[in-house]
Design a protein around this motif. Structure first.
Motif, PDB file in Angstrom:
ATOM      1  N   ALA A  36      47.558  29.594  49.058  1.00  0.00           N
ATOM      2  CA  ALA A  36      46.245  29.355  48.321  1.00  0.00           C
ATOM      3  C   ALA A  36      46.649  29.356  46.804  1.00  0.00           C
ATOM      4  CB  ALA A  36      45.176  30.559  48.485  1.00  0.00           C
ATOM      5  N   HIS A  37      46.038  28.536  45.742  1.00  0.00           N
ATOM      6  CA  HIS A  37      46.472  28.741  44.443  1.00  0.00           C
ATOM      7  C   HIS A  37      45.565  29.666  43.809  1.00  0.00           C
ATOM      8  CE1 HIS A  37      48.918  25.005  42.435  1.00  0.00           C
ATOM      9  NE2 HIS A  37      48.895  26.198  41.796  1.00  0.00           N
ATOM     10  N   ALA A  38      46.201  30.808  43.648  1.00  0.00           N
ATOM     11  CA  ALA A  38      45.449  31.863  43.024  1.00  0.00           C
ATOM     12  C   ALA A  38      45.146  31.424  41.283  1.00  0.00           C
ATOM     13  CB  ALA A  38      46.094  33.116  43.044  1.00  0.00           C
ATOM     14  N   LYS A  51      43.926  41.852  50.546  1.00  0.00           N
ATOM     15  CA  LYS A  51      42.505  42.240  50.211  1.00  0.00           C
ATOM     16  C   LYS A  51      42.264  41.303  49.117  1.00  0.00           C
ATOM     17  CE  LYS A  51      39.890  46.123  49.026  1.00  0.00           C
ATOM     18  NZ  LYS A  51      39.985  47.780  48.894  1.00  0.00           N
ATOM     19  N   PHE A  52      41.019  40.924  48.917  1.00  0.00           N
ATOM     20  CA  PHE A  52      40.605  40.233  47.746  1.00  0.00           C
ATOM     21  C   PHE A  52      39.673  41.478  47.061  1.00  0.00           C
ATOM     22  CE2 PHE A  52      37.162  37.888  45.640  1.00  0.00           C
ATOM     23  CZ  PHE A  52      37.763  36.829  45.105  1.00  0.00           C
ATOM     24  N   VAL A  53      39.686  41.372  45.665  1.00  0.00           N
ATOM     25  CA  VAL A  53      38.865  42.337  45.133  1.00  0.00           C
ATOM     26  C   VAL A  53      38.264  41.801  43.791  1.00  0.00           C
ATOM     27  CG1 VAL A  53      39.235  44.370  43.545  1.00  0.00           C
ATOM     28  CG2 VAL A  53      40.742  44.045  45.512  1.00  0.00           C
ATOM     29  N   SER A  54      36.849  41.630  43.860  1.00  0.00           N
ATOM     30  CA  SER A  54      36.076  41.461  42.755  1.00  0.00           C
ATOM     31  C   SER A  54      35.955  42.554  41.700  1.00  0.00           C
ATOM     32  CB  SER A  54      34.657  40.757  43.435  1.00  0.00           C
ATOM     33  OG  SER A  54      34.866  39.845  44.191  1.00  0.00           O
ATOM     34  N   SER A  73      42.279  33.239  39.120  1.00  0.00           N
ATOM     35  CA  SER A  73      41.606  32.604  37.910  1.00  0.00           C
ATOM     36  C   SER A  73      40.166  32.388  38.241  1.00  0.00           C
ATOM     37  CB  SER A  73      42.037  31.186  37.595  1.00  0.00           C
ATOM     38  OG  SER A  73      41.536  30.299  38.665  1.00  0.00           O
ATOM     39  N   ARG A  74      39.311  32.598  37.369  1.00  0.00           N
ATOM     40  CA  ARG A  74      37.918  32.483  37.440  1.00  0.00           C
ATOM     41  C   ARG A  74      37.440  31.162  38.363  1.00  0.00           C
ATOM     42  NH1 ARG A  74      34.700  36.107  33.246  1.00  0.00           N
ATOM     43  NH2 ARG A  74      36.513  37.411  33.053  1.00  0.00           N
ATOM     44  N   ARG A  75      38.087  29.751  37.948  1.00  0.00           N
ATOM     45  CA  ARG A  75      37.822  28.742  38.361  1.00  0.00           C
ATOM     46  C   ARG A  75      38.156  28.854  39.931  1.00  0.00           C
ATOM     47  NH1 ARG A  75      41.970  24.719  37.128  1.00  0.00           N
ATOM     48  NH2 ARG A  75      41.777  23.081  38.889  1.00  0.00           N
ATOM     49  N   ARG A  76      39.216  29.610  40.633  1.00  0.00           N
ATOM     50  CA  ARG A  76      39.742  29.433  41.824  1.00  0.00           C
ATOM     51  C   ARG A  76      38.978  30.781  42.629  1.00  0.00           C
ATOM     52  NH1 ARG A  76      43.810  25.539  42.114  1.00  0.00           N
ATOM     53  NH2 ARG A  76      44.856  25.265  40.045  1.00  0.00           N
ATOM     54  N   LYS A  77      38.352  31.531  42.047  1.00  0.00           N
ATOM     55  CA  LYS A  77      37.766  32.502  42.772  1.00  0.00           C
ATOM     56  C   LYS A  77      37.037  32.521  43.916  1.00  0.00           C
ATOM     57  CE  LYS A  77      34.755  36.515  41.758  1.00  0.00           C
ATOM     58  NZ  LYS A  77      33.704  37.204  40.754  1.00  0.00           N
ATOM     59  N   ASP A  78      36.049  31.504  43.740  1.00  0.00           N
ATOM     60  CA  ASP A  78      34.977  31.533  44.878  1.00  0.00           C
ATOM     61  C   ASP A  78      35.849  30.492  46.020  1.00  0.00           C
ATOM     62  OD1 ASP A  78      32.961  32.575  43.482  1.00  0.00           O
ATOM     63  OD2 ASP A  78      32.305  30.673  42.538  1.00  0.00           O
ATOM     64  N   GLU A  79      36.630  29.672  45.600  1.00  0.00           N
ATOM     65  CA  GLU A  79      37.590  28.739  46.506  1.00  0.00           C
ATOM     66  C   GLU A  79      38.103  29.862  47.665  1.00  0.00           C
ATOM     67  OE1 GLU A  79      41.378  25.870  47.034  1.00  0.00           O
ATOM     68  OE2 GLU A  79      40.033  25.902  45.241  1.00  0.00           O
ATOM     69  N   ILE A  80      38.889  30.932  47.041  1.00  0.00           N
ATOM     70  CA  ILE A  80      39.881  31.772  47.736  1.00  0.00           C
ATOM     71  C   ILE A  80      38.762  32.472  48.522  1.00  0.00           C
ATOM     72  CG2 ILE A  80      41.393  33.551  47.243  1.00  0.00           C
ATOM     73  CD1 ILE A  80      42.813  31.936  45.409  1.00  0.00           C
ATOM     74  N   ARG A  82      36.185  32.222  49.716  1.00  0.00           N
ATOM     75  CA  ARG A  82      35.575  31.588  50.855  1.00  0.00           C
ATOM     76  C   ARG A  82      36.397  31.301  52.194  1.00  0.00           C
ATOM     77  NH1 ARG A  82      32.807  28.523  47.619  1.00  0.00           N
ATOM     78  NH2 ARG A  82      34.420  27.098  47.270  1.00  0.00           N
ATOM     79  N   ARG A  83      37.873  30.837  51.451  1.00  0.00           N
ATOM     80  CA  ARG A  83      38.797  30.760  52.335  1.00  0.00           C
ATOM     81  C   ARG A  83      39.210  31.834  53.261  1.00  0.00           C
ATOM     82  NH1 ARG A  83      43.877  27.617  50.201  1.00  0.00           N
ATOM     83  NH2 ARG A  83      44.569  28.032  52.518  1.00  0.00           N
ATOM     84  N   LEU A  84      39.259  33.197  52.592  1.00  0.00           N
ATOM     85  CA  LEU A  84      39.391  34.288  53.206  1.00  0.00           C
ATOM     86  C   LEU A  84      38.594  34.833  54.086  1.00  0.00           C
ATOM     87  CD1 LEU A  84      41.394  36.409  50.275  1.00  0.00           C
ATOM     88  CD2 LEU A  84      42.480  35.039  52.376  1.00  0.00           C
ATOM     89  N   GLU A  85      37.077  34.567  53.697  1.00  0.00           N
ATOM     90  CA  GLU A  85      36.125  35.055  54.715  1.00  0.00           C
ATOM     91  C   GLU A  85      36.226  33.947  55.885  1.00  0.00           C
ATOM     92  OE1 GLU A  85      32.781  34.440  52.005  1.00  0.00           O
ATOM     93  OE2 GLU A  85      32.941  36.413  51.087  1.00  0.00           O
ATOM     94  N   GLN A  86      36.506  32.811  55.959  1.00  0.00           N
ATOM     95  CA  GLN A  86      36.804  32.214  56.920  1.00  0.00           C
ATOM     96  C   GLN A  86      37.691  32.439  58.028  1.00  0.00           C
ATOM     97  OE1 GLN A  86      37.423  28.120  55.175  1.00  0.00           O
ATOM     98  NE2 GLN A  86      35.282  27.599  55.055  1.00  0.00           N
TER      99      GLN A  86
END
Length: 88
Positions: A36-38, A51-54, A73-80, A82-86
């Motif tokens: 994943a491109h963080a 762990k993903f920390v918001s 990055s804020r741009r990639r936050k939602d994508e990452i 979502r991938r981790l939740e899947q």
């Protein structure tokens, strides 16, 4: 984990850094869903994310299994996220 610095990409291990002949985007294409491109400068193996920390300011970070923290990055936050939740 791979990082980009000063126009070059490096593979990081616990002991050493290795210069690689690919850009982070090329590595992401080659590795597919395993990474994943963080951020523009950080490419992380998904299996190494613990762990993903918001954060309250809207930013996020990844805690890796080896204790390293990566800013997302804020741009990639939602994508990452979502991938981790899947994967869960």
């Amino acid at each position: 984990m791979f990082v980009a610095r000063e126009g070059e990409a490096y593979a990081l291990t616990a002991e050493k850094e290795y210069l690689v002949d690919y850009t982070l985007t090329e590595l992401e294409t080659r590795l597919g869903s395993d990474c994943a491109h963080a951020s523009r400068a950080d490419l992380v193996g998904v299996a190494h994310i613990e762990k993903f920390v918001s954060e309250t300011d809207g930013s996020a970070r990844l805690l890796l299994r080896d204790g390293v923290e990566i800013r997302v990055s804020r741009r990639r936050k939602d994508e990452i996220k979502r991938r981790l939740e899947q994967l869960a």
